[in-house]
Write a protein that holds these residues in place. Structure first.
Motif, PDB file in Angstrom:
ATOM      1  N   ASP A  72       0.849  -1.174   0.000  1.00 38.08           N
ATOM      2  CA  ASP A  72       0.000   0.000   0.000  1.00 38.08           C
ATOM      3  C   ASP A  72       0.898   1.242   0.000  1.00 38.08           C
ATOM      4  OD1 ASP A  72      -1.718   2.002   0.594  1.00 38.08           O
ATOM      5  OD2 ASP A  72      -2.662   0.986   2.294  1.00 38.08           O
ATOM      6  N   ASP A 101       0.349   4.417   0.502  1.00 36.99           N
ATOM      7  CA  ASP A 101       0.193   5.337   1.636  1.00 36.99           C
ATOM      8  C   ASP A 101       0.806   4.758   2.904  1.00 36.99           C
ATOM      9  OD1 ASP A 101      -1.203   6.958  -0.068  1.00 36.99           O
ATOM     10  OD2 ASP A 101      -3.139   6.049   0.449  1.00 36.99           O
ATOM     11  N   LEU A 102       0.689   3.438   3.018  1.00 34.21           N
ATOM     12  CA  LEU A 102       1.244   2.788   4.202  1.00 34.21           C
ATOM     13  C   LEU A 102       2.758   2.980   4.236  1.00 34.21           C
ATOM     14  CD1 LEU A 102       1.118   0.876   6.670  1.00 34.21           C
ATOM     15  CD2 LEU A 102       1.301  -1.008   5.061  1.00 34.21           C
ATOM     16  N   MET A 103       3.399   2.857   3.087  1.00 33.95           N
ATOM     17  CA  MET A 103       4.846   3.000   3.056  1.00 33.95           C
ATOM     18  C   MET A 103       5.264   4.402   3.445  1.00 33.95           C
ATOM     19  SD  MET A 103       5.482   0.027   2.740  1.00 33.95           S
ATOM     20  CE  MET A 103       7.230   0.170   3.103  1.00 33.95           C
TER      21      MET A 103
END
Lengths: 521, 434
Positions: free
Chosen positions: A511, A513-515
Motif C-alpha cells: 500500500d 500510503d502505508l509506506m
C-alpha cells in the motif's frame, strides 16, 4: 543435525589425478625447500609449476564443465576446507608458516648470504629470474611467481565457476592481467631497461604501497633519470588524481576487485573462503576502528618518513620540511572542511569521531615539526616508526594474517580490517561516488545468501530486506551478492549521486500510503 | 501496559512485532514451537544443499530480540480461549493477552494417500522437515531414490535439494506441464525441459496412488495411479501445496474457513484477535489475488499493515501491484502484475511470448486485447526492475510503450548480454502479421 556426513562432495577420478598432479608439483618445491639440489633447475621449476597449473585446470574443468551453468555452492559448508574444518586449519597453518618464513627467515628458503649464491627453493627459481631480468632470484621473486601462478590458475577456476556471469568473468580477467603484467612482468622488464629503478608495481598505490616514498625508493626513482621521475610523478598522481576520479565514477571496485593484487588473490585463491567472514555487528564495529587506525598510522608514518630525509634550506631543494608539513596539513584540512561542509549532516556522530581523528593527526604532525631533530620524530627514531609499520602492518597484518588466515577469517581480512588504501577509497565511496548496489523493490526473501557470501562481512540482507540501497565504504564491488541472490534482488550500478542513499523502507508492492507512514517515523 | 501476543515467528509475525516496537511501547510476546529464533523459511533448501548453515538464515542476531524487548517463547499453543483471553500451552502453562495475532503459517497438504504418514514421507516446510530429510536422505547410499509428489514451487526446490546430493529423483506432477495452473504454456514447457536437463525423472500427468511400507514402517515404494507402476524409493516428498496451519483453533470461537477468516482490516470475528500471513483467509479475495495468499511478501505486508492498526492507526490491508519470484534450478523467475496460465486466463488477456534460442530465457507479457493496456510480465532468466514495472502498472502504460522501453527495466548484472532489441523485433514482426 545430520547423522551421516552429507555426501555431496564425491570427487571424480579425473579430479583425483588432478589433485595428485598438483601435489607432485608442490612436492618438487618442497624437496627444493629441503635443499635437494635439482640438476636442470629450469626443467624442474617448469615441471613443478606446470603440474600445479595443469592440476588446477583439470580439476576445475572436471568440477564445473559437466554441470549446467549456475551457482555452484553445493556442499560449501560440508567441506572441511571451506568450513573451518580440520583441512581448513591445516591449510591455514601451512600458509601462515610460509609467510612467517618468507618475511622473517628467508634464509630457510635458501636466500643467498652476501656474495654467495642461492640454495634451496629460491635457487630453483633462479633460471626464471635470470631469463626475465638477468639476476638471480630473491625470496620476493619466488613469492611473486607463486602469487601470480596462484591467481592465474585459480582465476581460471573462478571463471569456470561463474561462466554464466560476464561481470565475474571480465573482473577476473582483469585481476589476472594486472597481476601478470603490472605486478610480475613489467617490474622485471623495467629492471632490465634501467637497473637503477626500484621495484615498482605501477598499480600498487600509496598507502597500500607504503614504501614508495621511502628515501631509498625516491632516490632510486630520481637517480634513474626521466623515466624514474615520470614513475614517481605517476605514483603521486595515482593517489591524488586517478584514484578519486575512478572511485567517483565506479566506486572502489575499480581498484579492489578489478586491479589490486591483494584483491586479486582474495577473489581467486580466496574465493572458496569468502563465506567465512564474520557478519556480526561487533565485527563491523571492530573493523571501523581498526582500518581507520591503520590509515592514521600510515599517514603519520609516511609524513614522518618523507620529512626525515627532506632538508631545512630552500637552497637544496624547494620542498623543505616546513613546506612539506604545511602542504600535508593544508591538504588534510581541505579534505576535512570539505567533508564536514558537504557531508557533515549525513555523517552524524561519525563526523565527531572524524574531527577528533583529524585534530589528533594535525597535532601529531605539528608536535613532530617543532620537536623534531634530524633523526628523531615524536621523540622516536624516524626509522623506528617506518620499520614498525613495515613489520606489523606490511608483513604481519597483510601477509601472515591477511592471507595465511584465509581458511579461518575469510579471504578479505586484510582488505576489511587493515588496508589503508581501502579505507581511503571506502571513505570516498561512501561520500562521493556514483556506485551503489541497488535493491530490487520488494523482491527480497531474506534468505541470507548475499550476506553469507559477502567476503567483506557486510550484512547485505539487512539492507535488501528493507528495500534500501547498499552504500557501504567497505564494499569492494565483487558482485557475488548479486550473483548468488536467487530472486534477482541486487544490482551493482553507477548512477547519479542523487537518491543514492535511501535510508527508508521502500518495499514495493505494498500500500503506497502505508509506506509513506512507515517512513515518516 | 497492553500485551500483544503473536503466535508464529515467521515473516508475518516478526515483521508485525518489529513494526509494533517502532511505533509503541507495548509488551510483545512471540510464541513459536518451531524454532527459538526467526529464520527465513525460504532458505531452508540452502542449508540442505550446503550453501548456508542454519544460523545464516536468521536475519537478526540473537541479541536483537532482547534489545528490542520482544519476548520469545518456544512453546506450542494447544488451545485459545477468547472469553478470558487465555492461551493454553502444550506444556500446561497459560499465557494471557490483550490482543492476539495468529500468524501460524501453513502446513503441507496431504490428500489421504495410503501410507502418507510412514517414516520417510515428509513435506518441506518446517525446520523439522529439514531435520527429517537429513535423517532419511543424507546421501545417495541411504536414499537410493526419492519421489516427489506435487509440481509446485516447493516440489521443484526439493528436487534441486536432493539432486545436489546426487540422489536420483522421480517427480510426479499431476498437471500436463509443470506449474501450468500459473504459468503460460511456453514458460511451463521451458521449465519442463530444464528439469529434465538436471536429470530429474519428470512424470507429467501422473498421480500418486499409494505409498508402500517395508517391515520397519518405512517407505519402500510408491505406486502410480495411471499405470500401476511401482517405483522403489526411500523418501517421499509431499509438496502438493499447503494449507493454513490452524488445527489448534478448532476448539476456539474464532471463525474458520480453510484459514482464519478475516476482514480487510485483518480482524477475525472476535474483537482483539487478528490473523496475518499464510493462515489468514480473506472473506472476499482482493482483485485477482487468492483469498489465502501463501507468499512471503504478502505475509510481510500484512504484518506492516496490522502494526499500524494495533498502534492506533487503523488501516485496511490494501496491497499494491502483484509481484512474486522463484527460482527453478538455475532459472530465476520474476513476475510483476498479472500473467495467467491457460486455465485461469481471463478473456480480455492477450499474451506476447518470447523465448531465447538457448531455451533458458523467456518472457511473457500480458495485455488487454481491446485497450492494449499492459497487465503484467513473467520473466525467466532475465532480471527486471520491480520499480519500473510497478510504475508502468500504476501509469497504465500500454504494451507498445512497455516494449519500446523494456531496456529501462533491465536489472541484470553489468556486461550481461541484452535481449531487448531481439524481443522488440519479434514484437514488431508479430504486429505486422496480425
Amino acid at each position: 543435525m545430520s547423522l551421516a556426513k552429507p555426501d555431496a562432495l564425491q570427487i571424480t577420478n579425473t579430479q583425483k589425478v588432478a589433485i595428485l598432479a598438483g601435489v607432485v608439483g608442490l612436492f618438487i618445491m618442497t624437496l627444493a625447500l629441503f635443499n635437494i639440489d635439482f640438476p636442470q633447475k629450469g626443467f624442474f621449476l617448469g615441471l613443478s609449476m606446470g603440474l600445479i597449473g595443469i592440476g588446477t585446470i583439470v580439476y576445475s574443468r572436471a568440477a564445473y564443465l559437466n554441470k549446467l551453468e549456475g551457482i555452484k555452492n553445493d556442499g560449501t559448508w560440508f567441506k572441511s576446507i571451506s568450513s573451518r574444518g580440520i583441512w581448513g586449519w591445516i591449510v591455514g597453518l601451512i600458509l601462515t608458516g610460509f609467510y612467517i618464513v618468507l618475511y622473517f627467515f628467508p634464509q630457510y628458503l635458501g636466500l643467498a648470504a652476501d656474495g654467495g649464491s642461492n640454495t634451496g627453493l629460491i635457487s630453483l627459481f633462479d633460471p626464471l629470474s635470470l631469463l626475465l631480468s638477468g639476476r638471480p632470484a630473491s625470496q620476493w621473486f619466488v613469492y611473486g611467481t607463486l602469487y601470480t601462478l596462484a591467481i592465474l590458475a585459480f582465476g581460471y577456476k573462478f571463471m569456470l565457476k561463474y561462466r554464466h556471469n560476464r561481470y565475474q568473468q571480465l573482473r577476473t580477467i582483469s585481476v589476472m592481467f594486472f597481476q601478470l603484467a603490472f605486478a610480475f612482468l613489467i617490474p622485471e622488464f623495467m629492471y632490465v631497461m634501467n637497473n637503477d629503478l626500484p621495484y615498482y608495481d605501477m598499480k600498487s598505490v600509496w598507502p597500500l604501497n607504503y614504501y614508495i616514498f621511502d628515501e631509498w625508493s625516491v632516490k632510486g626513482f630520481i637517480s634513474a633519470g626521466n623515466i624514474g621521475l615520470a614513475l614517481l610523478i605517476f605514483g603521486i598522481l595515482s593517489i591524488f588524481v586517478f584514484t578519486p576520479i575512478l572511485t567517483y565514477k565506479y566506486g572502489k571496485r575499480w581498484y579492489c576487485s578489478w586491479v589490486c593484487g591483494c584483491g586479486g588473490l582474495a577473489e581467486t585463491v580466496g574465493d572458496p573462503f569468502r563465506q567465512l567472514s564474520s557478519k556480526k555487528l561487533s565485527a563491523w564495529r571492530f573493523e571501523r576502528w581498526m582500518i581507520h587506525l591503520v590509515l592514521v598510522f600510515s599517514v603519520v608514518m609516511t609524513t614522518a618518513m618523507v620529512y626525515s630525509y627532506l632538508g631545512y634550506s630552500h637552497n637544496d631543494f624547494w620542498l623543505t620540511r616546513g613546506v612539506f608539513i604545511s602542504l600535508v596539513i593544508g591538504f588534510l584540512t581541505l579534505v576535512f572542511i570539505g567533508v564536514l561542509y558537504f557531508k557533515g549532516r549525513e555523517l552524524g556522530t561519525d563526523a565527531k569521531y572524524g574531527a577528533i581523528g583529524f585534530f589528533v593527526v594535525i597535532a601529531a604532525l605539528l608536535i613532530m615539526h617543532f620537536t623534531g631533530t634530524t633523526d628523531k620524530l615524536f621523540y622516536i627514531k624516524s626509522g623506528t616508526l617506518r620499520s614498525a609499520y613495515g613489520l606489523y602492518i606490511g608483513s604481519i597484518f597483510s601477509g601472515v594474517i591477511g592471507t595465511g588466515f584465509y581458511p579461518i577469517l575469510g579471504s578479505r581480512a586484510w582488505c576489511r580490517f587493515g588496508c589503508p588504501m581501502a579505507a581511503i577509497l571506502g571513505f570516498q565511496q561512501r561520500l562521493f561516488s556514483k556506485f551503489r548496489i541497488t535493491t530490487n523493490g520488494g523482491q527480497c526473501i531474506s534468505c541470507g545468501n548475499c550476506s553469507t557470501y559477502c567476503e567483506m562481512g557486510i550484512d547485505v540482507r539487512a539492507y535488501a530486506q528493507k528495500g534500501e540501497n547498499i552504500v557501504r565504504s567497505s564494499c569492494v564491488g565483487c558482485g557475488i551478492c548479486s550473483a548468488v541472490c536467487p530472486r534477482g534482488v541486487l544490482k551493482l550500478e553507477n548512477d547519479t549521486m542523487k537518491g543514492r542513499i535511501n535510508p527508508n523502507e521502500i518495499l514495493l508492492g505494498n500500500d503506497v500510503d502505508l509506506m509513506k507512514l512507515v517512513n515518516d517515523k | 501496559m497492553q500485551h500483544i501476543v503473536i503466535i508464529g515467528n515467521g515473516i508475518s509475525g516478526v515483521t508485525l512485532a518489529r513494526h509494533i516496537r517502532k511505533l509503541s511501547d507495548y509488551k510483545i510476546t512471540i510464541i513459536s514451537s518451531e524454532t527459538e529464533y526467526f529464520f527465513s523459511r525460504t532458505a531452508l533448501m540452502y542449508i540442505y544443499m550446503g550453501h548456508m548453515k542454519f544460523e545464516h538464515t536468521q536475519p537478526y542476531e540473537n541479541w536483537f530480540w532482547k534489545k528490542n524487548r520482544i519476548d520469545l517463547k518456544q512453546a506450542y499453543v494447544s488451545e485459545v480461549e477468547t472469553e478470558s483471553k487465555t492461551l493454553h500451552l502444550a506444556n500446561g502453562e497459560k499465557v494471557n493477552y490483550d490482543k492476539l495475532v495468529i500468524a501460524t503459517g501453513s502446513k503441507p497438504n496431504k490428500f489421504g494417500w495410503p501410507g502418507q504418514d510412514l517414516k520417510g514421507v515428509m513435506g518441506m516446510y518446517h525446520k523439522q522437515d529439514l531435520e527429517n530429510l537429513e535423517v532419511y536422505a543424507p546421501n545417495n547410499k541411504v536414499c537410493k531414490r526419492a519421489v516427489i509428489v506435487g509440481g509446485g514451487l516447493i516440489g521443484i526446490e526439493l528436487a534441486e535439494m536432493l539432486s545436489s546430493r546426487s540422489i536420483p529423483v522421480t517427480f510426479l506432477v499431476r498437471e500436463s506441464s509443470f506449474w501450468n495452473g500459473v504459468l503460460p504454456e511456453g514458460e511451463s514447457g521451458m521449465i519442463n525441459r530444464h528439469i529434465l536437463s538436471h536429470h530429474i525423472d519428470l512424470r507429467l500427468s501422473t498421480n500418486l496412488k499409494a505409498i508402500n511400507a517395508n517391515e520397519a514402517e518405512q517407505v519402500k515404494s510408491v505406486v502410480i495411479e495411471e499405470t500401476g507402476e511401482e517405483i522403489p524409493c526411500d523418501v517421499v516428498g509431499l509438496t502438493a501445496g499447503v494449507t493454513p496451519n490452524i488445527d489448534f483453533l478448532k476448539s476456539s470461537k474464532i471463525d474458520l474457513g480453510r484459514g482464519v477468516l478475516v476482514n480487510r482490516h485483518l480482524e477475525t470475528n472476535i474483537e482483539g484477535v487478528y490473523a496475518i500471513g499464510d493462515c489468514a483467509e480473506q472473506h472476499e479475495a482482493i482483485g485477482n489475488r487468492r483469498p489465502i495468499e501463501a507468499v512471503w511478501y504478502t505475509g510481510r505486508m500484512m504484518g506492516e499493515t496490522l502494526a499500524q492498526t494495533l498502534c492506533g492507526n487503523k488501516r485496511a490491508y490494501n496491497p499494491g501491484h502483484w509481484f512474486n519470484s522463484a527460482k527453478f534450478f538455475d532459472i530465476e523467475y520474476q513476475t510483476y502484475g498479472w500473467v495467467h496460465g491457460a486455465k485461469g486466463k481471463p478473456d480480455y488477456e492477450k499474451q506476447f511470448h518470447w523465448i531465447h534460442e538457448d531455451d533458458d530465457k523467456c518472457i511473457t507479457i500480458a495485455y488487454h486485447k481491446d485497450t492494449d493496456q499492459f497487465l503484467g510480465i513473467n520473466t525467466f532468466g532475465i532480471r527486471m526492475r520491480h520499480e519500473t514495472f510497478d510504475r508502468w502498472l500504476t501509469e497504465k502504460r500500454d504494451i507498445h510503450y512497455v516494449m519500446e522501453h523494456l531496456a529501462e527495466a533491465n536489472f541484470d548484472p553489468e556486461f550481461y548480454a541484452a535481449y531487448e532489441s531481439q524481443i522488440f523485433e519479434l514484437f514488431k514482426n508479430r504486429l505486422q502479421l496480425v
